[in-house]
Motif scaffolding. Structure first.
Motif, mmCIF file in Angstrom:
data_model
loop_
_atom_site.group_PDB
_atom_site.id
_atom_site.type_symbol
_atom_site.label_atom_id
_atom_site.label_comp_id
_atom_site.label_asym_id
_atom_site.label_seq_id
_atom_site.Cartn_x
_atom_site.Cartn_y
_atom_site.Cartn_z
ATOM 1 N N TYR A 112 0.853 -1.193 0.000
ATOM 2 C CA TYR A 112 0.000 0.000 0.000
ATOM 3 C C TYR A 112 0.889 1.244 0.000
ATOM 4 O O TYR A 112 2.123 1.144 0.133
ATOM 5 C CB TYR A 112 -0.912 0.007 1.231
ATOM 6 N N GLY A 113 0.243 2.399 -0.141
ATOM 7 C CA GLY A 113 0.993 3.646 -0.146
ATOM 8 C C GLY A 113 0.750 4.482 1.087
ATOM 9 O O GLY A 113 1.680 5.007 1.699
ATOM 10 N N TRP A 114 -0.516 4.639 1.481
ATOM 11 C CA TRP A 114 -0.799 5.531 2.608
ATOM 12 C C TRP A 114 -1.973 5.084 3.482
ATOM 13 O O TRP A 114 -2.019 5.416 4.659
ATOM 14 C CB TRP A 114 -1.030 6.970 2.141
ATOM 15 N N SER A 115 -2.904 4.317 2.961
ATOM 16 C CA SER A 115 -4.041 3.938 3.807
ATOM 17 C C SER A 115 -4.177 2.410 3.961
ATOM 18 O O SER A 115 -4.481 1.932 5.055
ATOM 19 C CB SER A 115 -5.342 4.535 3.277
ATOM 20 N N GLY A 116 -3.963 1.661 2.889
ATOM 21 C CA GLY A 116 -3.861 0.202 2.979
ATOM 22 C C GLY A 116 -5.097 -0.559 3.427
ATOM 23 O O GLY A 116 -4.993 -1.558 4.133
ATOM 24 N N GLU A 117 -6.274 -0.153 2.994
ATOM 25 C CA GLU A 117 -7.500 -0.822 3.448
ATOM 26 C C GLU A 117 -7.729 -2.213 2.863
ATOM 27 O O GLU A 117 -8.418 -3.044 3.464
ATOM 28 C CB GLU A 117 -8.753 -0.007 3.073
ATOM 29 N N ALA A 118 -7.235 -2.454 1.637
ATOM 30 C CA ALA A 118 -7.711 -3.618 0.873
ATOM 31 C C ALA A 118 -7.528 -4.961 1.587
ATOM 32 O O ALA A 118 -8.477 -5.753 1.631
ATOM 33 C CB ALA A 118 -7.059 -3.650 -0.511
ATOM 34 N N PRO A 119 -6.347 -5.272 2.148
ATOM 35 C CA PRO A 119 -6.224 -6.593 2.776
ATOM 36 C C PRO A 119 -7.230 -6.794 3.910
ATOM 37 O O PRO A 119 -7.748 -7.895 4.098
ATOM 38 C CB PRO A 119 -4.779 -6.605 3.282
ATOM 39 N N LYS A 120 -7.520 -5.720 4.656
ATOM 40 C CA LYS A 120 -8.500 -5.846 5.740
ATOM 41 C C LYS A 120 -9.906 -6.089 5.160
ATOM 42 O O LYS A 120 -10.662 -6.915 5.690
ATOM 43 C CB LYS A 120 -8.477 -4.580 6.603
ATOM 44 N N LEU A 121 -10.237 -5.399 4.098
ATOM 45 C CA LEU A 121 -11.558 -5.601 3.469
ATOM 46 C C LEU A 121 -11.702 -7.048 2.987
ATOM 47 O O LEU A 121 -12.755 -7.675 3.164
ATOM 48 C CB LEU A 121 -11.740 -4.636 2.286
ATOM 49 N N VAL A 122 -10.640 -7.557 2.362
ATOM 50 C CA VAL A 122 -10.704 -8.936 1.859
ATOM 51 C C VAL A 122 -10.795 -9.922 3.028
ATOM 52 O O VAL A 122 -11.578 -10.878 2.993
ATOM 53 C CB VAL A 122 -9.487 -9.251 0.954
ATOM 54 N N SER A 123 -10.027 -9.655 4.085
ATOM 55 C CA SER A 123 -10.101 -10.512 5.283
ATOM 56 C C SER A 123 -11.521 -10.566 5.823
ATOM 57 O O SER A 123 -12.009 -11.633 6.229
ATOM 58 C CB SER A 123 -9.200 -9.965 6.393
ATOM 59 N N GLU A 124 -12.174 -9.417 5.850
ATOM 60 C CA GLU A 124 -13.538 -9.378 6.395
ATOM 61 C C GLU A 124 -14.496 -10.214 5.556
ATOM 62 O O GLU A 124 -15.375 -10.901 6.091
ATOM 63 C CB GLU A 124 -14.018 -7.926 6.517
ATOM 64 N N ILE A 125 -14.330 -10.170 4.242
ATOM 65 C CA ILE A 125 -15.181 -10.988 3.370
ATOM 66 C C ILE A 125 -14.914 -12.470 3.625
ATOM 67 O O ILE A 125 -15.833 -13.288 3.750
ATOM 68 C CB ILE A 125 -14.947 -10.633 1.883
ATOM 69 N N MET A 126 -13.624 -12.827 3.699
ATOM 70 C CA MET A 126 -13.261 -14.230 3.905
ATOM 71 C C MET A 126 -13.801 -14.736 5.246
ATOM 72 O O MET A 126 -14.282 -15.868 5.350
ATOM 73 C CB MET A 126 -11.735 -14.395 3.821
ATOM 74 N N LYS A 127 -13.726 -13.887 6.252
ATOM 75 C CA LYS A 127 -14.194 -14.305 7.592
ATOM 76 C C LYS A 127 -15.711 -14.273 7.695
ATOM 77 O O LYS A 127 -16.340 -15.230 8.144
ATOM 78 C CB LYS A 127 -13.637 -13.343 8.658
ATOM 79 N N ASN A 128 -16.307 -13.152 7.321
ATOM 80 C CA ASN A 128 -17.725 -12.943 7.611
ATOM 81 C C ASN A 128 -18.648 -13.578 6.583
ATOM 82 O O ASN A 128 -19.686 -14.134 6.938
ATOM 83 C CB ASN A 128 -18.023 -11.447 7.720
#
Ligand SMILES: Cc1cc2nc3c(=O)[nH]c(=O)nc-3n(C[C@H](O)[C@H](O)[C@H](O)COP(=O)(O)O)c2cc1C
Length: 144
Positions: free
Chosen positions: A90-106
């Motif tokens: 990521y460059g400055w905020s880095g949300e994507a891995p957390k968003l993908v984790s949430e989909i995989m988990k939830n």
């Protein structure tokens, strides 16, 4: 046991991480590791563990990854209880891995015990070592 290391990368940073994750998974032994930037949604269910590498663009995950999980959900692909992890550059905020984790988990009820592994721009050697260790841990959790 089959481990998928799926990634998207536009400028190669997440790809370097993915290669290290896949190397680490192979170190676990007794697992078949597939490193790929594309899989069919229908084929996801054939893997025993899934690690996803995703950079963050425009505060989001790439559309390719979003479409893959959309497709898997539409086809009722079952990933329940399977181990997984996410990582990405990521460059400055880095949300994507957390968003993908949430989909995989939830949505898919996968087992992701660890927080996403994030590298700011290009991963250095220390980060690649962490990627390798992550791949190994997830693969070992399968054969233990
Ligand atoms: C058009 C554009 C938009 C970006 N948006 C974000 C963003 O919203 N948040 C962030 O953390 N990084 C953002 N970045 C930085 C990328 O995540 C960073 O360059 C990353 O290393 C790209 O990984 P890759 O080489 O695997 O494609 C953006 C980069 C570009 C070129």
């Amino acid at each position: 046991m089959k481990v998928l290391v799926l990634y998207y990368s536009r400028t190669g940073n997440t790809e370097k991480m993915a290669k290290a994750v896949a190397e680490g998974a192979k170190e676990a032994g007794n697992v078949q590791v597939e490193l790929n930037y594309f899989v069919e949604a229908d084929d996801l269910g054939g893997f025993d563990a899934i690690l996803v590498g995703t950079p963050t663009y425009h505060h989001d995950m790439p559309v390719d990854i979003k479409m893959l999980f959309e497709g898997a959900a539409a086809r009722n692909v079952s990933l329940k209880g399977k181990p997984g992890a996410t990582f990405g550059s990521y460059g400055w905020s880095g949300e994507a891995p957390k968003l993908v984790s949430e989909i995989m988990k939830n949505k898919f009820e996968m087992n992701l015990p660890e927080a996403p592994l994030l590298a700011k721009y290009a991963p250095d050697q220390g980060m690649l070592d962490q990627c390798r260790a992550l791949g190994r841990r997830v693969a070992e959790s399968l054969i233990r």
